[in-house]
Design a protein around this motif. Structure first.
Motif, PDB file in Angstrom:
ATOM      1  N   PHE A 285      10.008  -1.395   0.914  1.00 19.80           N
ATOM      2  CA  PHE A 285       8.953  -0.673   0.204  1.00 19.80           C
ATOM      3  C   PHE A 285       8.882  -1.092  -1.255  1.00 19.80           C
ATOM      4  O   PHE A 285       7.801  -1.295  -1.815  1.00 19.80           O
ATOM      5  CB  PHE A 285       9.211   0.833   0.321  1.00 19.80           C
ATOM      6  CG  PHE A 285       8.350   1.664  -0.588  1.00 19.80           C
ATOM      7  CD1 PHE A 285       7.030   1.915  -0.275  1.00 19.80           C
ATOM      8  CD2 PHE A 285       8.868   2.180  -1.774  1.00 19.80           C
ATOM      9  CE1 PHE A 285       6.228   2.672  -1.116  1.00 19.80           C
ATOM     10  CE2 PHE A 285       8.082   2.936  -2.618  1.00 19.80           C
ATOM     11  CZ  PHE A 285       6.757   3.180  -2.288  1.00 19.80           C
ATOM     12  N   ARG A 288       7.297  -4.478  -1.543  1.00 20.80           N
ATOM     13  CA  ARG A 288       6.004  -4.676  -0.900  1.00 20.80           C
ATOM     14  C   ARG A 288       4.886  -4.933  -1.903  1.00 20.80           C
ATOM     15  O   ARG A 288       4.068  -5.834  -1.724  1.00 20.80           O
ATOM     16  CB  ARG A 288       5.673  -3.445  -0.053  1.00 20.80           C
ATOM     17  CG  ARG A 288       4.387  -3.625   0.778  1.00 20.80           C
ATOM     18  CD  ARG A 288       4.163  -2.384   1.620  1.00 20.80           C
ATOM     19  NE  ARG A 288       5.261  -2.187   2.542  1.00 20.80           N
ATOM     20  CZ  ARG A 288       5.729  -1.003   2.885  1.00 20.80           C
ATOM     21  NH1 ARG A 288       5.202   0.079   2.362  1.00 20.80           N
ATOM     22  NH2 ARG A 288       6.731  -0.901   3.738  1.00 20.80           N
ATOM     23  N   TYR A 664       3.281   6.185  -7.037  1.00 18.77           N
ATOM     24  CA  TYR A 664       1.899   6.199  -6.563  1.00 18.77           C
ATOM     25  C   TYR A 664       0.881   6.572  -7.637  1.00 18.77           C
ATOM     26  O   TYR A 664      -0.291   6.200  -7.523  1.00 18.77           O
ATOM     27  CB  TYR A 664       1.771   7.155  -5.375  1.00 18.77           C
ATOM     28  CG  TYR A 664       2.425   6.627  -4.123  1.00 18.77           C
ATOM     29  CD1 TYR A 664       1.768   5.736  -3.299  1.00 18.77           C
ATOM     30  CD2 TYR A 664       3.717   7.019  -3.766  1.00 18.77           C
ATOM     31  CE1 TYR A 664       2.365   5.243  -2.145  1.00 18.77           C
ATOM     32  CE2 TYR A 664       4.323   6.542  -2.620  1.00 18.77           C
ATOM     33  CZ  TYR A 664       3.651   5.645  -1.812  1.00 18.77           C
ATOM     34  OH  TYR A 664       4.250   5.157  -0.689  1.00 18.77           O
ATOM     35  N   ASP A 752      -5.070   1.877  -1.608  1.00 19.05           N
ATOM     36  CA  ASP A 752      -4.432   2.859  -2.484  1.00 19.05           C
ATOM     37  C   ASP A 752      -5.126   4.213  -2.446  1.00 19.05           C
ATOM     38  O   ASP A 752      -4.800   5.097  -3.235  1.00 19.05           O
ATOM     39  CB  ASP A 752      -4.416   2.344  -3.923  1.00 19.05           C
ATOM     40  CG  ASP A 752      -3.529   1.118  -4.079  1.00 19.05           C
ATOM     41  OD1 ASP A 752      -2.551   1.024  -3.327  1.00 19.05           O
ATOM     42  OD2 ASP A 752      -3.833   0.262  -4.929  1.00 19.05           O
ATOM     43  N   LYS A 756      -4.586   6.692   2.701  1.00 19.01           N
ATOM     44  CA  LYS A 756      -3.565   5.726   3.100  1.00 19.01           C
ATOM     45  C   LYS A 756      -2.213   6.025   2.461  1.00 19.01           C
ATOM     46  O   LYS A 756      -1.166   5.874   3.096  1.00 19.01           O
ATOM     47  CB  LYS A 756      -4.013   4.310   2.725  1.00 19.01           C
ATOM     48  CG  LYS A 756      -5.309   3.867   3.382  1.00 19.01           C
ATOM     49  CD  LYS A 756      -5.161   3.767   4.893  1.00 19.01           C
ATOM     50  CE  LYS A 756      -6.442   3.243   5.555  1.00 19.01           C
ATOM     51  NZ  LYS A 756      -6.311   3.159   7.015  1.00 19.01           N
ATOM     52  N   THR A 757      -2.237   6.442   1.193  1.00 20.90           N
ATOM     53  CA  THR A 757      -0.966   6.625   0.481  1.00 20.90           C
ATOM     54  C   THR A 757      -0.249   7.907   0.890  1.00 20.90           C
ATOM     55  O   THR A 757       0.978   7.937   0.973  1.00 20.90           O
ATOM     56  CB  THR A 757      -1.207   6.646  -1.038  1.00 20.90           C
ATOM     57  OG1 THR A 757      -2.138   7.695  -1.366  1.00 20.90           O
ATOM     58  CG2 THR A 757      -1.760   5.312  -1.514  1.00 20.90           C
ATOM     59  N   ARG A 760       1.982   7.504   3.873  1.00 21.75           N
ATOM     60  CA  ARG A 760       3.172   6.718   3.528  1.00 21.75           C
ATOM     61  C   ARG A 760       4.162   7.573   2.748  1.00 21.75           C
ATOM     62  O   ARG A 760       5.382   7.458   2.932  1.00 21.75           O
ATOM     63  CB  ARG A 760       2.765   5.480   2.719  1.00 21.75           C
ATOM     64  CG  ARG A 760       1.962   4.461   3.499  1.00 21.75           C
ATOM     65  CD  ARG A 760       2.032   3.083   2.846  1.00 21.75           C
ATOM     66  NE  ARG A 760       1.449   3.065   1.512  1.00 21.75           N
ATOM     67  CZ  ARG A 760       0.188   2.746   1.252  1.00 21.75           C
ATOM     68  NH1 ARG A 760      -0.629   2.397   2.250  1.00 21.75           N
ATOM     69  NH2 ARG A 760      -0.266   2.742   0.019  1.00 21.75           N
ATOM     70  N   TYR A 763       5.881   9.915   5.203  1.00 21.73           N
ATOM     71  CA  TYR A 763       6.828   9.162   6.028  1.00 21.73           C
ATOM     72  C   TYR A 763       8.114   8.877   5.263  1.00 21.73           C
ATOM     73  O   TYR A 763       9.225   9.042   5.799  1.00 21.73           O
ATOM     74  CB  TYR A 763       6.174   7.859   6.483  1.00 21.73           C
ATOM     75  CG  TYR A 763       7.122   6.923   7.196  1.00 21.73           C
ATOM     76  CD1 TYR A 763       7.704   7.277   8.408  1.00 21.73           C
ATOM     77  CD2 TYR A 763       7.440   5.688   6.646  1.00 21.73           C
ATOM     78  CE1 TYR A 763       8.575   6.417   9.065  1.00 21.73           C
ATOM     79  CE2 TYR A 763       8.315   4.829   7.289  1.00 21.73           C
ATOM     80  CZ  TYR A 763       8.880   5.195   8.500  1.00 21.73           C
ATOM     81  OH  TYR A 763       9.743   4.350   9.127  1.00 21.73           O
ATOM     82  N   ALA A 764       7.986   8.466   4.007  1.00 21.38           N
ATOM     83  CA  ALA A 764       9.172   8.179   3.202  1.00 21.38           C
ATOM     84  C   ALA A 764      10.027   9.425   3.013  1.00 21.38           C
ATOM     85  O   ALA A 764      11.263   9.381   3.120  1.00 21.38           O
ATOM     86  CB  ALA A 764       8.750   7.617   1.843  1.00 21.38           C
ATOM     87  N   ARG A 815       5.791   8.286  15.447  1.00 21.36           N
ATOM     88  CA  ARG A 815       5.122   7.305  14.582  1.00 21.36           C
ATOM     89  C   ARG A 815       5.509   5.886  14.962  1.00 21.36           C
ATOM     90  O   ARG A 815       4.660   5.000  15.073  1.00 21.36           O
ATOM     91  CB  ARG A 815       5.481   7.579  13.118  1.00 21.36           C
ATOM     92  CG  ARG A 815       4.764   6.676  12.125  1.00 21.36           C
ATOM     93  CD  ARG A 815       5.233   6.965  10.708  1.00 21.36           C
ATOM     94  NE  ARG A 815       4.491   6.203   9.731  1.00 21.36           N
ATOM     95  CZ  ARG A 815       4.754   4.954   9.389  1.00 21.36           C
ATOM     96  NH1 ARG A 815       5.757   4.311   9.975  1.00 21.36           N
ATOM     97  NH2 ARG A 815       4.030   4.329   8.476  1.00 21.36           N
ATOM     98  N   ASP A 822      -1.775   8.627  11.384  1.00 25.62           N
ATOM     99  CA  ASP A 822      -1.667   9.347  10.113  1.00 25.62           C
ATOM    100  C   ASP A 822      -1.872  10.852  10.276  1.00 25.62           C
ATOM    101  O   ASP A 822      -1.051  11.665   9.857  1.00 25.62           O
ATOM    102  CB  ASP A 822      -2.678   8.788   9.120  1.00 25.62           C
ATOM    103  CG  ASP A 822      -2.329   7.369   8.690  1.00 25.62           C
ATOM    104  OD1 ASP A 822      -1.205   6.929   8.998  1.00 25.62           O
ATOM    105  OD2 ASP A 822      -3.168   6.709   8.068  1.00 25.62           O
TER     106      ASP A 822
END
Length: 892
Positions: A285, A288, A664, A752, A756-757, A760, A763-764, A815, A822
């Motif tokens: 990550f 990335r 972010y 971004d 989408k963010t 993520r 999930y993190a 997932r 999502d």
């Protein structure tokens, strides 16, 4: 790349195999020893046996034991060494014995011989697996010799001694008892110690000094078995489990578990696997973004450049932080007494011992008021109004006074003490019973008003105390609650029972004031300097002599600083901590962060977003100070009870969200962290209803290492799961009612966008939660192994903790397997809030298990409301995407 996953699953397999081996081969029993007694056996309280003892040999007893499985009604028991046989007429795995006057009418005892004649056996249901009660078996047994009955005996666990049976010219002893496991070694109890915190009945430590004699191993030594410090010998582990009243008998838990090391190995392997796997993902990550920028094809469209970052864009954020910091700094200044007035602040710094803990008068005043009224301050009319006329004074004209002034009035026995309106009574039935004004707002009443209905109240209290606490109706519970709060007040008013006198010399103990008060004959005993100072300041306050009061306060502080310097210093720091009230100030800052973040989405985005982010760090700093201060004051890890867990969960959630915001920069993490920080601290505030939130812990919890590792790890998992759930709630609500998730903004690429963010980010956080929830749960099992001799006991709290692990694992597997995209991950994360809330609070309210803190109606109501709100969000999230405002255009 998959090595971490392989290790993790291998650790889980080892854990399951270890529990299988434990269930098959582990044997648990207990050893009860009186001081001076030597014992060479332990007994299993979950199984029984019918033992026939032949004591005729001079050096040993011959014992024939029939296992509980053979004791069915109608069974006949025989053994070649016995000149008689036993016929089981009745057998009940759980029972109660009643004497002739206790038994119901018409009940008849079937016993015709032995000590059970006239005693009636009453069958009872077996206890549930979640209860700590021990089943007490009983049986009617007929003894026959040469085909003739010798009589019917009542045998029971309830009888301490075996009963005599004469047959074949010999005397035998017969007993129904717990199954015994004989040892090739003996243990002698030299001394049992039951230490308590000063001035309380709260156990501080249990310990047994044992002499262990094992001829086979050529051992003869003394061993100290303490709470959380077991003895491991000959493949068995001895834990300090309990004791009998009188502090002369110890009860040790004995565990033989050949697989006891497997959970430790499984934890190490599984934890290592998660660290490897999530470490690889975290590194990917971090790399990335630079890799994606470097791989962009030449000529590809580039997002619009953000506006220049000048000092002007930072001026507003700096101004906001400066204003809030100045407001916080204002609380650091200690209040000064008015000239010629009472120095309540200095009085609040005086250290005392209450409920076994050294704390300042300020904490004693605040916590007592909190327990009585739900507030840490009170109000009173102007000093010019006589106490007798307080009831005539409109409540709107009363002014706030510090809790220390109220405490001084109560302890000094002034006329004002009884007229403070500090007792909160909300139940209409209690108000009607006492004839109090139901229209008063707030519903706070004075001790004087309640005392006028003393006879009615005492009558109801006596009735309520005859009802089991779990069977009381709402009215009875409120009466009992009022009684408990009255006891808090009376305990403070009866100064003799309070440990206010500091040690007379360094290293001494705090002493109750009753030792230094005048006797019934008017004699004044010799007092220490500290006790004299306390008596002087109370006398001066009662007489309204401010100068004398302030001098006595200064003397008391000086004596405490001389004889107990570290405790006096920490008490002064705790009073400072109370005055600053960092958690309240952090709450206010979190509200401002939320407002600034939300407004930033409407316009002037960059300055407002930066202001929210900067203020978030200031709030986190204040929150961190409060957390660190509690650790320093209590000398404990950050999580010791429900209150501290709420404070710590808020801190972890904000910290993780701040990290997300750093990566972010979409203000979403700032807003959600503010919501989580404020809400969790609000929950903590309501959990402080019992008063002091840093009370001494029970002996079994007094283990800093395991407490720190288990509860901190599991609470990190709680906090991360809640943060993921809060982000998911934001995703659903903002996606359905606004176009925020897919809004086009200058300088932001499509990848971004929040649509989408946010997934993520969730999930993190879920990966982080999985790691610490798993480690915390397994470490809790290890703590249980160290404290109670078993790694897993299916306690409701243990089951709740593993449910969190299973649920997060379900989300991650859904997932990874492509079963949830999502939106699906977000809805599963929202349900994770319900699972975590149940583990955090729900299991504590069941009234069963080792972690039960009592059933609370108010907490149950709010827990159900929270569950309903999360289910509503899930239902909202299941609307078709074309109904979501954020995806309406894309769907079209």
């Amino acid at each position: 790349k998959r090595s971490g996953i392989i290790l993790t699953h291998f650790g889980m397999i080892l854990l399951l195999l270890g529990e299988l081996a434990t269930s098959l081969f582990a044997v648990e029993s207990r050893m009860t020893i009186d001081e001076g007694q030597t014992v060479g056996w332990s007994e299993d309280t979950r199984a029984g046996e019918l033992a026939v003892i032949d004591p005729s040999a001079p050096d040993a007893d011959t014992v024939v034991a029939f296992p509980e499985g053979a004791l069915s009604a109608g069974a006949t028991l025989r053994h070649a060494t016995l000149p008689f046989e036993l016929v089981i007429d009745e057998f009940h795995a759980n029972s109660e014995l009643l004497g002739p006057r206790q038994a119901p009418a018409g009940s008849v005892s079937k016993a015709t011989a032995g000590g059970g004649r006239g005693v009636v056996l009453v069958p009872r249901e077996r206890s549930a697996g979640t209860e700590s009660a021990v089943d007490m078996a009983s049986a009617y047994v007929t003894v026959r010799a040469d085909g003739k009955p010798l009589g019917t005996w009542l045998l029971s666990y309830w009888f301490d001694q075996p009963q005599a049976v004469v047959a074949g010219g010999r005397t035998f002893l017969v007993a129904l008892r717990f199954e015994r496991h004989y040892k090739p070694y003996t243990m002698t109890l030299l001394k049992f110690s039951h230490d308590r915190y000063i001035g309380t009945n709260i156990p501080r430590n249990f310990s047994s000094r044992i002499r262990l004699v094992d001829p086979a191993a050529n051992e003869d030594r003394e061993v100290l078995i303490r709470m959380n410090e077991p003895l491991r010998h000959a493949g068995e582990t001895y834990y300090q489990a309990s004791f009998k009243p009188g502090d002369k008998t110890t009860i040790l838990q004995v565990v033989r578990n050949p697989a006891w090391t497997m959970p430790y190995v499984a934890c190490t392997v599984g934890g290592l696997g998660m660290l490897v796997h999530f470490g690889i993902m975290l590194w990917a990550f971090i790399r990335r973004a630079p890799a994606a920028a470097a791989a962009a094809p030449e000529g590809a469209p580039v997002a619009a450049a953000p506006p220049p970052r000048g000092i002007g864009s930072w001026a507003f954020p700096l101004a906001v932080v400066a204003l809030v910091a100045d407001w916080i700094a204002g609380s650091l200044r200690a209040p000064r007494a008015a000239e010629g007035g009472f120095d309540y602040a200095a009085f609040g710094d005086i250290p005392v011992t209450f409920d076994g803990r050294v704390l300042p008068m300020d904490t004693l005043a605040r916590s007592s008021l909190q327990a009585i009224s739900g507030r840490q301050a009170t109000k009173a009319p102007a000093d010019s109004v006589p106490p007798a006329d307080w009831s005539k004074q409109p409540a709107g004209e009363w002014k706030s006074v510090p809790a220390t002034r109220w405490l001084a009035d109560v302890m000094a026995g002034t006329e004002r003490a009884e007229h403070y309106r500090v007792f909160r009574i909300d139940h209409p039935g209690v108000l009607g019973m006492l004839g109090l004004d139901e229209t008063r707002n707030p519903r706070l009443f004075s001790f004087h008003e309640i005392l006028e209905q003393q006879e009615k109240l005492e009558e109801q209290i006596n009735r309520v105390m005859e009802v089991d606490a779990k069977k009381r109706d709402p009215f009875q519970r409120k009466v009992a609650d009022l009684y408990e709060r009255l006891q808090v007040y009376l305990r403070l008013a009866e100064v003799s029972s309070l440990y206010l006198a500091a040690p007379a010399k360094a290293g001494g103990e705090w002493e109750p004031m009753g030792r230094y008060l005048p006797t019934r004959h008017g004699q004044i005993p010799e007092s220490t300097p500290s006790a004299r100072a306390i008596l002087d300041l109370l006398s001066a306050y009662h007489d309204g002599k401010a100068a004398d009061f302030n001098r006595a306060v200064a003397t008391g502080l000086g004596v405490a600083a001389e004889t107990a310097p570290s405790q006096a210093s920490m008490a002064k720091f705790e009073a400072f901590f109370n005055r600053v009230d960092p958690f309240y100030r952090a709450q206010v800052a979190y509200v401002l962060v939320f407002v600034l973040g939300c407004v930033s989405w409407l316009g002037w985005s960059r300055p407002l977003g930066r202001a929210a982010f900067a203020l978030l760090f200031l709030a986190l700093f204040v929150h961190t100070f409060g957390l660190a201060a509690r650790i320093a004051i209590s000398g404990r890890p950050p999580v010791t009870n429900l209150y501290s867990s709420a404070v710590f969960i808020a801190w972890v959630g904000v910290l993780l969200a701040a990290v997300l915001e750093f990566f972010y920069r979409n203000v979403v993490a700032s807003v959600t962290s503010a919501v989580m920080g404020f809400t969790s601290l609000l929950v903590a505030h309501h959990l402080a209803g019992d008063g002091d939130t840093m009370r001494q812990m029970q002996a079994v919890l007094d283990t800093n290492f395991w407490l720190a590792t288990h509860v901190v790890a599991i609470t990190l998992g709680y906090a991360a799961t809640f943060l993921a759930g809060v982000l998911a709630v934001f995703y659903v609500v903002s996606g359905v009612f606004s176009g925020f998730l897919t809004a086009k903004k200058p300088g932001r690429a499509e990848a971004d966008a929040p649509a989408k963010t946010l997934p993520r980010m969730v999930y993190a956080i879920l990966c982080f939660s999985m790691l610490f929830s798993f480690l915390g749960t397994v470490l809790g099992g290890i703590w249980a192994d160290q404290s109670w001799g078993r790694f897993w006991g299916w306690d409701p709290k243990e089951n709740g903790a593993v449910l969190i692990v299973i649920w997060i694992a379900l989300i991650l597997h859904a997932r990874w397997g492509g079963m949830a995209r999502d939106r699906g991950v977000m809805l599963l994360a929202v349900f994770g809030n319900i699972v975590t809330a149940w583990s955090w609070f729900g299991t504590n309210m069941l009234g069963v298990g080792l972690h039960s803190y009592g059933f609370m109606d108010s907490a149950l109501f709010w827990l159900l409301m929270f569950v309903a709100s999360q289910m509503a969000v899930i239902a909202l999230g299941n609307l078709p995407l074309e109904k979501w405002r954020s995806f309406r255009k894309a769907a079209a």
